[in-house]
Design an enzyme around this catalytic site. Structure first.
Site, PDB file in Angstrom:
ATOM      1  CE1 TYR A 126      21.362  38.383  52.281  1.00  0.00           C
ATOM      2  CE2 TYR A 126      22.499  36.817  53.894  1.00  0.00           C
ATOM      3  CZ  TYR A 126      22.686  37.529  52.411  1.00  0.00           C
ATOM      4  OH  TYR A 126      23.620  37.511  51.705  1.00  0.00           O
TER       5      TYR A 126
ATOM      6  CE  LYS B 104      23.660  40.803  53.851  1.00  0.00           C
ATOM      7  NZ  LYS B 104      24.478  39.718  54.377  1.00  0.00           N
TER       8      LYS B 104
ATOM      9  CB  ILE C 230      24.940  43.869  55.768  1.00  0.00           C
ATOM     10  CG1 ILE C 230      23.683  44.044  56.505  1.00  0.00           C
ATOM     11  CG2 ILE C 230      25.554  42.640  56.482  1.00  0.00           C
ATOM     12  CD1 ILE C 230      23.946  44.797  57.923  1.00  0.00           C
TER      13      ILE C 230
END
Length: 304
Positions: A136, A164, A206
């Site tokens: 992330y 991400k 996401i």
């Protein structure tokens, strides 16, 4: 399960009862709505959400419950956001033991790690688990950026497979593709850059407002996938005022209020969060009600 890093994966909200206990009944309602809409994965314990307020056993209970609910139809990912390498390894191993199919992983929390510390942290945890990992990368909210040079080192770990991408720099999608091709899959992590990122080559999304609007979110992805860009764009333009509720310090309260309006959630949050009130609440309600009033008719996006 082999995680396919593509499609729409909701970072689902955690459901609570009015007595501040896990509300697995309402959580099941929401997960089933996501499955019906055709999402491609579930992400538990989003960091900007309420994961930090959960007890360790509550996190494990949510993981086990979700895994049993989806029945291997789609992957279940657990977020790792810890303060020490030791804690992160323990969390990863618990997630694996509880049946999770993959991990979403942040740099160390609170302490602003340097580049070498960040890379060592990710690699050490990756080497402690067989689960595939999505890094992330959100320097806006967490003050640590995972650069392309750092990813060059991290990708020496076979199970670090995706990012991400939440830098807010849309051109970073192209930089990643130019540098790594398909070796590093890209899941956009910013709702208000969802379609833009997909058009630039991101593999998936996401998403946040998908928690309240699963069909609309998946429809955008599926339309884009088959080249029906104008149809995707029309839905996305309608969606944008709602998506902007996600880029807000009170995104949890905003999304949960939207879930109430779409019948797949409650407003219960865990303190210190409180439900929205006053002018702030009225403003969000206007956005939600306007969106519902003008809700587009969706095509048969599952059979494009």
């Amino acid at each position: 399960m082999n995680v396919q890093w593509k499609g729409v994966m909701p970072a689902v909200t955690t459901k609570f009862t009015k007595n501040d206990e896990l509300d697995l009944n309402m959580f099941e309602v929401n997960i089933k709505a996501q499955l019906h809409a055709g999402v491609h994965g579930i992400v538990l314990g989003g960091t900007l959400g309420e994961a930090s307020t959960l007890l360790d056993e509550e996190k494990r209970e949510l993981t086990r419950f979700t895994v049993s609910l989806v029945k291997n139809k789609i992957p279940v990912l657990v977020n790792i956001a810890e303060q020490s390498t030791k804690q992160a390894i323990a969390a990863a191993q618990k997630a694996e033991a509880d049946g999770a199919h993959g991990l979403m992983m942040l740099p160390p929390m609170r302490y602003k790690s340097g580049d070498l510390e960040t890379m060592t942290y990710f690699k050490t945890v990756a080497n402690s688990t067989s689960l595939p990992i999505m890094v992330y990368n959100n320097p806006v909210d967490y003050n640590v950026e995972v650069t392309l040079d750092m990813f060059e080192e991290l990708l020496k770990c076979d199970n670090i497979q995706a990012v991400k991408e939440s830098t807010r720099d849309i051109s970073n999608v192209t930089r990643i593709k130019n540098r790594f091709g398909d070796r590093l899959k890209i899941m956009t992590g910013v709702d208000t850059l969802g379609l833009e990122s997909l058009l630039m080559g991101a593999d998936g999304w996401i998403a946040g407002l998908v928690c309240a609007f699963p069909q609309e979110t998946v429809a955008i992805y599926e339309l884009h996938k088959v080249g029906k860009i104008q149809e995707a764009l029309e839905i996305y333009r309608w969606f944008l005022p709602l998506l902007e509720l996600d880029i807000n310090p009170k995104l949890v309260q905003n999304i949960k209020l939207a879930e109430v309006y779409t019948g797949i959630g409650t407003e219960h949050v865990r303190a210190p969060r409180l439900p929205l009130s006053g002018q702030e609440r009225n403003h969000v309600i206007k956005i939600i009600e306007r969106g519902l009033k003008n809700k587009p008719v969706l095509p048969d996006y599952k059979n494009l």
